[in-house]
Design an enzyme around this catalytic site. Structure first.
Site, PDB file in Angstrom:
ATOM      1  N   TYR A  57      46.323  32.629  32.993  1.00 19.01           N
ATOM      2  CA  TYR A  57      46.464  32.448  34.560  1.00 19.01           C
ATOM      3  C   TYR A  57      45.881  31.130  34.876  1.00 19.01           C
ATOM      4  O   TYR A  57      46.383  30.181  35.601  1.00 19.01           O
ATOM      5  CB  TYR A  57      46.007  33.493  35.198  1.00 19.01           C
ATOM      6  CG  TYR A  57      45.902  33.145  36.874  1.00 19.01           C
ATOM      7  CD1 TYR A  57      46.936  33.222  37.569  1.00 19.01           C
ATOM      8  CD2 TYR A  57      44.541  32.811  37.442  1.00 19.01           C
ATOM      9  CE1 TYR A  57      46.768  33.005  38.994  1.00 19.01           C
ATOM     10  CE2 TYR A  57      44.469  32.523  38.707  1.00 19.01           C
ATOM     11  CZ  TYR A  57      45.568  32.597  39.419  1.00 19.01           C
ATOM     12  OH  TYR A  57      45.402  32.142  40.924  1.00 19.01           O
ATOM     13  N   GLY A  61      44.857  42.377  45.954  1.00 20.75           N
ATOM     14  CA  GLY A  61      45.188  42.630  47.443  1.00 20.75           C
ATOM     15  C   GLY A  61      44.847  43.899  48.065  1.00 20.75           C
ATOM     16  O   GLY A  61      45.304  44.362  49.057  1.00 20.75           O
ATOM     17  N   ILE A  67      40.350  45.674  44.933  1.00 17.42           N
ATOM     18  CA  ILE A  67      39.821  46.133  44.053  1.00 17.42           C
ATOM     19  C   ILE A  67      38.696  44.890  43.370  1.00 17.42           C
ATOM     20  O   ILE A  67      37.787  45.038  42.982  1.00 17.42           O
ATOM     21  CB  ILE A  67      41.007  46.146  42.487  1.00 17.42           C
ATOM     22  CG1 ILE A  67      41.519  47.463  42.966  1.00 17.42           C
ATOM     23  CG2 ILE A  67      40.116  46.313  41.072  1.00 17.42           C
ATOM     24  CD1 ILE A  67      42.873  47.688  42.002  1.00 17.42           C
ATOM     25  N   TYR A  80      36.119  33.737  47.737  1.00 14.30           N
ATOM     26  CA  TYR A  80      34.856  33.963  47.533  1.00 14.30           C
ATOM     27  C   TYR A  80      34.070  33.243  48.709  1.00 14.30           C
ATOM     28  O   TYR A  80      32.980  33.872  49.174  1.00 14.30           O
ATOM     29  CB  TYR A  80      34.487  32.772  46.362  1.00 14.30           C
ATOM     30  CG  TYR A  80      34.993  33.396  44.854  1.00 14.30           C
ATOM     31  CD1 TYR A  80      34.814  34.782  44.740  1.00 14.30           C
ATOM     32  CD2 TYR A  80      35.647  32.692  44.236  1.00 14.30           C
ATOM     33  CE1 TYR A  80      35.110  35.185  43.510  1.00 14.30           C
ATOM     34  CE2 TYR A  80      36.025  33.036  42.884  1.00 14.30           C
ATOM     35  CZ  TYR A  80      35.751  34.372  42.643  1.00 14.30           C
ATOM     36  OH  TYR A  80      36.222  34.751  41.222  1.00 14.30           O
TER      37      TYR A  80
END
Length: 171
Positions: A26, A101, A104, A139
């Site tokens: 990613y 979303g 978690i 964040y």
């Protein structure tokens, strides 16, 4: 969605290694991953571990099509601030894309914060790529701030031959 957060165990290292590779892909740095499942086992589950971890796990009915129940993790370690005292560094926070979303990631980060506070830490530090806007926004929404933007600090690294030279005093 139903999920649980718990401390990682030796048996989780296979799934953590898998997710580390997913995170690196990613972040477009898959070629940088050198750590192995065996190294995770050796480094995280010794008398004085180099890291601690937690995993997010879903029940049987929510497993991935590949059969994975462990769908997220966080790796962290304790550090020290010469200004503030005890601190925590979160090396990784990762949730598999199909489980994002659903709370978690927030639960993983919250657990890391709880563990830090319980150990007397006054800050949680971590790095995020400048192009990763979804993570930056997440964040910031959690009350975190950008140390580089706000205070001007840059994260530095020395590795490989440069680290060897530094250790020998050859620089």
């Amino acid at each position: 969605m139903d999920f649980s957060i718990r401390a990682s165990t030796l048996e989780d290292c296979k799934d953590i290694a898998r997710m580390i590779l997913e995170l690196a892909e990613y972040e477009k740095v898959l070629d940088q991953v050198k750590v192995t499942q065996k190294e995770l086992e050796q480094d995280g589950f010794i008398k004085n571990p180099f890291f601690h971890g937690i995993v997010a796990e879903v029940p049987e009915q929510h497993r991935t099509k590949e059969g994975h129940a462990k769908v997220g993790y966080a790796l962290y370690f304790y550090t020290y601030s010469s200004w503030k005292g005890r601190a925590l560094y979160m090396e990784d926070l990762y949730v598999m894309p199909e489980f994002r979303g659903k709370g978690i990631g927030k639960a993983l980060m919250s657990k890391v914060a709880q563990l830090g506070l319980a150990a007397g830490c006054t800050q949680l530090n971590f790095a995020v790529l400048d192009w990763n806007k979804p993570s930056l926004d997440f964040y910031l929404s959690q009350g975190c701030f950008d140390v580089t933007a706000d205070m001007g600090y840059h994260c530095m690294r020395c590795e490989g031959a440069a680290l060897e030279q530094l250790a020998q005093g050859d620089t």
